[in-house]
Design an enzyme around this catalytic site. Structure first.
Site, PDB file in Angstrom:
ATOM      1  N   CYS A   2     -54.856 -16.927 -41.768  1.00 47.51           N
ATOM      2  CA  CYS A   2     -55.443 -17.500 -40.415  1.00 47.51           C
ATOM      3  C   CYS A   2     -55.238 -18.791 -40.717  1.00 47.51           C
ATOM      4  O   CYS A   2     -55.607 -19.351 -41.868  1.00 47.51           O
ATOM      5  CB  CYS A   2     -56.532 -17.109 -40.152  1.00 47.51           C
ATOM      6  SG  CYS A   2     -57.149 -15.496 -39.647  1.00 47.51           S
ATOM      7  N   ARG A  27     -49.854 -19.357 -44.811  1.00 46.93           N
ATOM      8  CA  ARG A  27     -50.956 -18.684 -45.217  1.00 46.93           C
ATOM      9  C   ARG A  27     -50.917 -17.186 -44.772  1.00 46.93           C
ATOM     10  O   ARG A  27     -51.743 -16.469 -44.954  1.00 46.93           O
ATOM     11  CB  ARG A  27     -52.110 -19.376 -44.295  1.00 46.93           C
ATOM     12  CG  ARG A  27     -52.483 -20.696 -44.864  1.00 46.93           C
ATOM     13  CD  ARG A  27     -53.540 -21.393 -43.852  1.00 46.93           C
ATOM     14  NE  ARG A  27     -54.649 -20.670 -44.055  1.00 46.93           N
ATOM     15  CZ  ARG A  27     -55.923 -21.306 -44.783  1.00 46.93           C
ATOM     16  NH1 ARG A  27     -55.594 -22.262 -45.503  1.00 46.93           N
ATOM     17  NH2 ARG A  27     -57.059 -20.875 -44.648  1.00 46.93           N
ATOM     18  N   TRP A  75     -54.524 -13.580 -38.793  1.00 47.12           N
ATOM     19  CA  TRP A  75     -54.121 -12.524 -39.672  1.00 47.12           C
ATOM     20  C   TRP A  75     -55.194 -11.377 -39.527  1.00 47.12           C
ATOM     21  O   TRP A  75     -56.342 -11.516 -39.955  1.00 47.12           O
ATOM     22  CB  TRP A  75     -54.034 -13.054 -41.144  1.00 47.12           C
ATOM     23  CG  TRP A  75     -53.709 -12.161 -42.303  1.00 47.12           C
ATOM     24  CD1 TRP A  75     -52.389 -11.689 -42.600  1.00 47.12           C
ATOM     25  CD2 TRP A  75     -54.487 -11.022 -43.113  1.00 47.12           C
ATOM     26  NE1 TRP A  75     -52.333 -10.848 -43.542  1.00 47.12           N
ATOM     27  CE2 TRP A  75     -53.517 -10.383 -43.749  1.00 47.12           C
ATOM     28  CE3 TRP A  75     -55.768 -10.821 -43.186  1.00 47.12           C
ATOM     29  CZ2 TRP A  75     -53.972  -9.434 -44.891  1.00 47.12           C
ATOM     30  CZ3 TRP A  75     -56.418  -9.898 -43.937  1.00 47.12           C
ATOM     31  CH2 TRP A  75     -55.327  -9.087 -44.837  1.00 47.12           C
ATOM     32  N   ASN A 101     -61.484 -18.829 -38.373  1.00 48.03           N
ATOM     33  CA  ASN A 101     -61.003 -18.095 -39.665  1.00 48.03           C
ATOM     34  C   ASN A 101     -62.249 -17.400 -40.464  1.00 48.03           C
ATOM     35  O   ASN A 101     -63.141 -17.955 -40.513  1.00 48.03           O
ATOM     36  CB  ASN A 101     -60.504 -19.049 -40.592  1.00 48.03           C
ATOM     37  CG  ASN A 101     -59.190 -19.692 -40.191  1.00 48.03           C
ATOM     38  OD1 ASN A 101     -58.606 -19.247 -39.120  1.00 48.03           O
ATOM     39  ND2 ASN A 101     -58.442 -20.658 -41.113  1.00 48.03           N
ATOM     40  N   GLY A 102     -62.169 -16.265 -40.888  1.00 51.11           N
ATOM     41  CA  GLY A 102     -63.238 -15.731 -41.800  1.00 51.11           C
ATOM     42  C   GLY A 102     -63.708 -14.392 -41.038  1.00 51.11           C
ATOM     43  O   GLY A 102     -62.832 -13.733 -40.288  1.00 51.11           O
ATOM     44  N   GLU A 481     -47.850  -9.377 -64.107  1.00 48.57           N
ATOM     45  CA  GLU A 481     -47.541 -10.407 -63.155  1.00 48.57           C
ATOM     46  C   GLU A 481     -46.048 -10.313 -62.524  1.00 48.57           C
ATOM     47  O   GLU A 481     -45.612 -10.226 -61.384  1.00 48.57           O
ATOM     48  CB  GLU A 481     -47.709 -11.814 -63.756  1.00 48.57           C
ATOM     49  CG  GLU A 481     -47.146 -13.122 -63.042  1.00 48.57           C
ATOM     50  CD  GLU A 481     -47.776 -13.085 -61.635  1.00 48.57           C
ATOM     51  OE1 GLU A 481     -48.820 -12.438 -61.256  1.00 48.57           O
ATOM     52  OE2 GLU A 481     -47.417 -13.878 -60.815  1.00 48.57           O
ATOM     53  N   LYS A 485     -45.021  -9.763 -58.852  1.00 50.92           N
ATOM     54  CA  LYS A 485     -44.192 -10.638 -57.908  1.00 50.92           C
ATOM     55  C   LYS A 485     -42.993  -9.816 -57.229  1.00 50.92           C
ATOM     56  O   LYS A 485     -42.602 -10.074 -56.227  1.00 50.92           O
ATOM     57  CB  LYS A 485     -43.589 -11.531 -59.046  1.00 50.92           C
ATOM     58  CG  LYS A 485     -43.528 -13.113 -59.057  1.00 50.92           C
ATOM     59  CD  LYS A 485     -44.612 -13.808 -58.641  1.00 50.92           C
ATOM     60  CE  LYS A 485     -45.768 -13.531 -58.010  1.00 50.92           C
ATOM     61  NZ  LYS A 485     -46.997 -13.980 -58.083  1.00 50.92           N
ATOM     62  N   GLU A 488     -44.340  -7.794 -54.210  1.00 53.40           N
ATOM     63  CA  GLU A 488     -45.150  -8.206 -53.033  1.00 53.40           C
ATOM     64  C   GLU A 488     -43.903  -9.076 -52.257  1.00 53.40           C
ATOM     65  O   GLU A 488     -44.142  -9.150 -50.960  1.00 53.40           O
ATOM     66  CB  GLU A 488     -46.064  -9.099 -53.469  1.00 53.40           C
ATOM     67  CG  GLU A 488     -45.691 -10.571 -54.264  1.00 53.40           C
ATOM     68  CD  GLU A 488     -46.920 -11.692 -54.336  1.00 53.40           C
ATOM     69  OE1 GLU A 488     -47.725 -11.982 -53.732  1.00 53.40           O
ATOM     70  OE2 GLU A 488     -46.623 -12.217 -55.486  1.00 53.40           O
ATOM     71  N   HIS A 504     -48.006   9.022 -72.315  1.00 53.12           N
ATOM     72  CA  HIS A 504     -49.205   9.557 -71.774  1.00 53.12           C
ATOM     73  C   HIS A 504     -48.965   9.876 -70.401  1.00 53.12           C
ATOM     74  O   HIS A 504     -50.040   9.983 -69.585  1.00 53.12           O
ATOM     75  CB  HIS A 504     -50.329   8.707 -72.206  1.00 53.12           C
ATOM     76  CG  HIS A 504     -50.321   8.544 -73.535  1.00 53.12           C
ATOM     77  ND1 HIS A 504     -50.805   9.713 -74.683  1.00 53.12           N
ATOM     78  CD2 HIS A 504     -50.339   7.525 -74.333  1.00 53.12           C
ATOM     79  CE1 HIS A 504     -50.799   9.184 -75.782  1.00 53.12           C
ATOM     80  NE2 HIS A 504     -50.698   7.932 -75.674  1.00 53.12           N
ATOM     81  N   LYS A 604     -51.900 -16.325 -47.849  1.00 55.29           N
ATOM     82  CA  LYS A 604     -51.800 -17.112 -49.121  1.00 55.29           C
ATOM     83  C   LYS A 604     -53.383 -17.429 -49.386  1.00 55.29           C
ATOM     84  O   LYS A 604     -53.572 -17.406 -50.598  1.00 55.29           O
ATOM     85  CB  LYS A 604     -51.459 -18.489 -48.616  1.00 55.29           C
ATOM     86  CG  LYS A 604     -51.254 -19.429 -49.925  1.00 55.29           C
ATOM     87  CD  LYS A 604     -50.377 -19.214 -50.779  1.00 55.29           C
ATOM     88  CE  LYS A 604     -50.185 -20.023 -52.025  1.00 55.29           C
ATOM     89  NZ  LYS A 604     -49.797 -19.575 -53.334  1.00 55.29           N
TER      90      LYS A 604
HETATM   91  C1  F6R Z   1     -49.564 -13.263 -55.690  1.00 55.31           C
HETATM   92  C2  F6R Z   1     -50.796 -14.106 -55.235  1.00 55.31           C
HETATM   93  C3  F6R Z   1     -52.082 -13.479 -55.059  1.00 55.31           C
HETATM   94  C4  F6R Z   1     -53.268 -14.551 -55.490  1.00 55.31           C
HETATM   95  C5  F6R Z   1     -54.566 -14.058 -55.231  1.00 55.31           C
HETATM   96  C6  F6R Z   1     -55.769 -15.181 -55.656  1.00 55.31           C
HETATM   97  O1  F6R Z   1     -48.480 -13.930 -55.779  1.00 55.31           O
HETATM   98  O2  F6R Z   1     -50.589 -15.134 -55.064  1.00 55.31           O
HETATM   99  O3  F6R Z   1     -52.314 -12.442 -55.944  1.00 55.31           O
HETATM  100  O4  F6R Z   1     -52.865 -14.743 -56.880  1.00 55.31           O
HETATM  101  O5  F6R Z   1     -54.876 -13.725 -54.047  1.00 55.31           O
HETATM  102  O6  F6R Z   1     -55.687 -16.092 -54.851  1.00 55.31           O
HETATM  103  P1  F6R Z   1     -56.448 -17.667 -55.520  1.00 55.31           P
HETATM  104  O7  F6R Z   1     -55.546 -18.017 -56.650  1.00 55.31           O
HETATM  105  O8  F6R Z   1     -55.925 -18.512 -54.498  1.00 55.31           O
HETATM  106  O9  F6R Z   1     -57.816 -17.279 -55.629  1.00 55.31           O
END
Ligand code: F6R
Length: 609
Positions: A2, A27, A75, A101-102, A481, A485, A488, A504, A604
């Site tokens: 949002c 975001r 969002w 937002n929230g 990780e 990546k 997502e 296993h 984001k």
């Molecule tokens: C993945 C990604 C998310 C953030 C997660 C935590 O690429 O960016 O998994 O790492 O939402 O966000 P922060 O670091 O802002 O607490």
């Protein structure tokens, strides 16, 4: 997650609002809307879908004249993405328009109470409750209505509010969700994040929890939750505006991948002086460190994966027991913490709701909290006992890259700082580690030099339905990780497994042509990894191996394709092995035509639980 922007001044509000919302698109959102006040009253235009849909309806803003307005990208949480559930939400009598937002956690109880008093609701949102409550409590004094509302709502909120009886004013208030006020000349602004207003001003105020701002074209007033005036300090934003622009790259994600060497330099260099680690103004004495009985790392998503790498480094170099937990689990699992625990919180945004709640839980139980944060002045930074910033600059793409790299760098700095104080590594080893850390930006840059190999590899496999990432030790941490990546941004199903765990269960998923990416940079377990690679090859897998230059030949004998990274101290290897795999995820998503910077369903900054 949002976005909010607001304008009061002498120019047309709508084009500014649309432009501001564009800057907040990263975001994540599924609908957008604006409310603008003009001579004919308060007008709301909103629609499900991308901002371009709203821009089309508003013909770039020209269709909705007026010099005061608020805008929002939503969002969805409560109620599906739809025109009616988009913000602004308007009260029954049309007096208040609200962007939010929230999450208002007790919205249902409040909504039922208002319905019993004859108020008609039109949306499924929690936000509408705020608009309706404002009108319900309004008796000519908006400030007092806001105070009453924030006394009753539970949850998190950043609110931008217009009232039809004060056509020049914007009201704003927040709790657990960021909101800033921008100061202009003859114009003022609100926004949930700096990029939205950076083209207009660099002078901002950050609202604290339950602080209320009242803005007109010429004035800004602040009040606390009790309605008493508050003096606030203005902050000057130093960022270069180009830091929030694409700068010639097709996507923010590629720009941010390429910025990693520089971001690492900024994060590491000022903290190494004469071969010693200097942690800003944080002083963790040897006596204090010796007293620590356990270190916790708590974070979400990519930041959590940094914690998984950290565990290997902490336990090996410091011999301190460490637990790594995702924040949403940590806060509800009754972790055993006391005043001898050190809790390290990692967050790019510094606003992630689960992480923030974990921080508060840790503090409540007496632990000292050290946070690693990218956004200066964010809530997590403010509430921690100590903060170490990752100087990555604004990270705009939803998929985190340079935040991950700089978070890892800060972990290495902390580990080395503690190792020196505790004397857990020899002077020679310590000097080698510090030298490697100083060279990390250069090593990362060298991994970025060979984009073509990865691009070619992506072109061969971007149609795959599933992919598996395997590794052992720190290579497993990097696999987690790499897999996140890929999934997502490309929407390809992928999993990360410790290579030793394959037999296993997961190996039953391997069939002819299945793509397996084997990370094997940790040389101590290289031979074991080769055995695991053979196991998947024997079942038809195609394997890309990531290894060090030294093991190139041996890896070539075992796999179909190889990508090599420089040799560095073991615990720092994920900083290098992740680079080709960030690129791989990027190219695969690009070849599939995905919306790389704004993947579906993701945001984001995740400010809801
Ligand atoms: C993945 C990604 C998310 C953030 C997660 C935590 O690429 O960016 O998994 O790492 O939402 O966000 P922060 O670091 O802002 O607490």
């Amino acid at each position: 997650m949002c976005g909010i922007v607001g304008y009061t001044g002498m120019e047309e509000a709508s084009p500014f609002l649309l432009n501001g919302l564009r800057k907040l698109e990263y975001r994540g959102y599924d609908s957008a809307g604006v409310a603008v006040y003009n001579d004919t009253g308060l007008h709301v235009v909103k629609s499900k879908g991308r901002l371009s849909v709203l821009e089309g309806i508003l013909e770039g803003g020209t269709k909705l004249p007026g010099r005061v307005g608020i805008g929002h990208t939503r969002w969805a949480t409560h109620g599906a993405p739809s025109d009616v559930n988009s913000h602004p939400q308007v009260s029954d009598g049309g007096k208040f328009a609200v962007v939010h937002n929230g999450i208002i956690e007790n919205y249902l109880a409040l909504k039922n109470r208002l319905i019993s008093k004859g108020v008609t609701f039109t949306s499924d949102t929690d936000t509408e409750v705020v608009a309706q409550l404002l009108e319900y409590y309004y008796d000519g004094d908006v400030l007092s209505a806001i105070q009453k509302v924030i006394q009753r709502v539970e949850g998190s909120y950043a609110l931008g509010i217009l009232c039809s009886e004060f056509p020049e004013k914007i009201f704003a208030v927040r709790k657990d969700s960021p909101l800033i006020v921008g100061v202009g000349k003859g114009e003022n602004f609100i926004a949930s994040d700096i990029p939205a207003i950076l083209a207009k001003t660099r002078e901002i105020y950050r609202l604290k929890d339950r602080e209320i701002a009242v803005l007109s074209r010429e004035t800004i007033e602040f009040y606390n939750g009790e309605g008493e005036p508050v003096e606030k300090e203005i902050e000057h934003i130093e960022w270069d505006i180009s830091a929030a622009e694409k700068g010639g790259y097709e996507h923010f994600m590629m720009k941010e991948i390429c910025e990693q060497p520089e971001a690492l330099r900024k994060t590491i260099s000022p903290r190494i002086r004469d071969g010693h680690i200097v942690l800003d103004d944080i002083e963790l004495t040897a006596e204090y460190l010796r007293e620590i009985n356990k270190v916790f790392i708590v974070a979400c998503g990519t930041a959590y994966h940094v914690g998984v790498v950290a565990k290997y480094a902490f336990e090996r170099l410091l011999k301190v027991p460490m637990e790594v937990d995702v924040a949403s689990e940590f806060r509800y699992r009754s972790p055993i913490i006391d005043e001898k625990s050190l809790v390290i919180i990692i967050s790019q945004s510094g606003e992630t709701a689960d992480t923030l709640a974990a921080l508060r839980e840790a503090k409540k139980q007496g632990a000292r909290v050290l946070s690693i944060v990218n956004v200066v002045g964010s809530t997590i930074a403010n509430e921690s006992d100590d903060v170490l910033y990752t100087w990555a600059g604004p990270e705009i793409a939803v998929a985190s890259t340079k935040a991950y790299s700089t978070q890892l760098a800060v972990i290495y700095l902390i580990v080395l700082y503690m190792a020196e104080k505790l004397g857990t590594v020899s002077g020679k080893e310590f000097a080698e580690y510090v030298a490697d850390l100083e060279r990390l930006p250069e090593f990362v840059a060298s991994c970025l030099n060979d984009k073509e190999t990865i691009q070619y590899f992506a072109s061969q496999y971007f149609n795959a339905k599933d992919m598996y990432f395997i590794g052992r030790n720190v290579d497993y941490a990097a696999s987690l990780e790499a897999s996140l990546k890929l999934k997502e941004i490309s929407y390809i199903h992928s999993e990360a497994y410790t290579a030793g765990e394959l037999k296993h269960g997961p190996i039953s998923l391997i069939e002819d042509g299945t793509l397996v990416i084997a990370i094997s940079t940790y040389e101590k377990l290289f031979d074991k990894m080769v055995s695991n690679i053979k196991e998947v090859k024997a079942r038809g897998a195609v394997v890309l191996g990531i290894t060090t230059q030294r093991k190139r030949k041996a890896m070539l004998d075992a796999v179909d394709h190889v990508f090599c990274v420089p040799k560095i101290s073991d615990f720092m290897l994920p900083s290098l092995s992740i680079i080709p795999l960030q690129l791989f995820a990027y190219y695969v998503a690009s070849m599939k035509g995905c919306d790389i910077d704004k993947p579906r369903n993701l945001a984001k900054s995740v400010t809801v639980e």
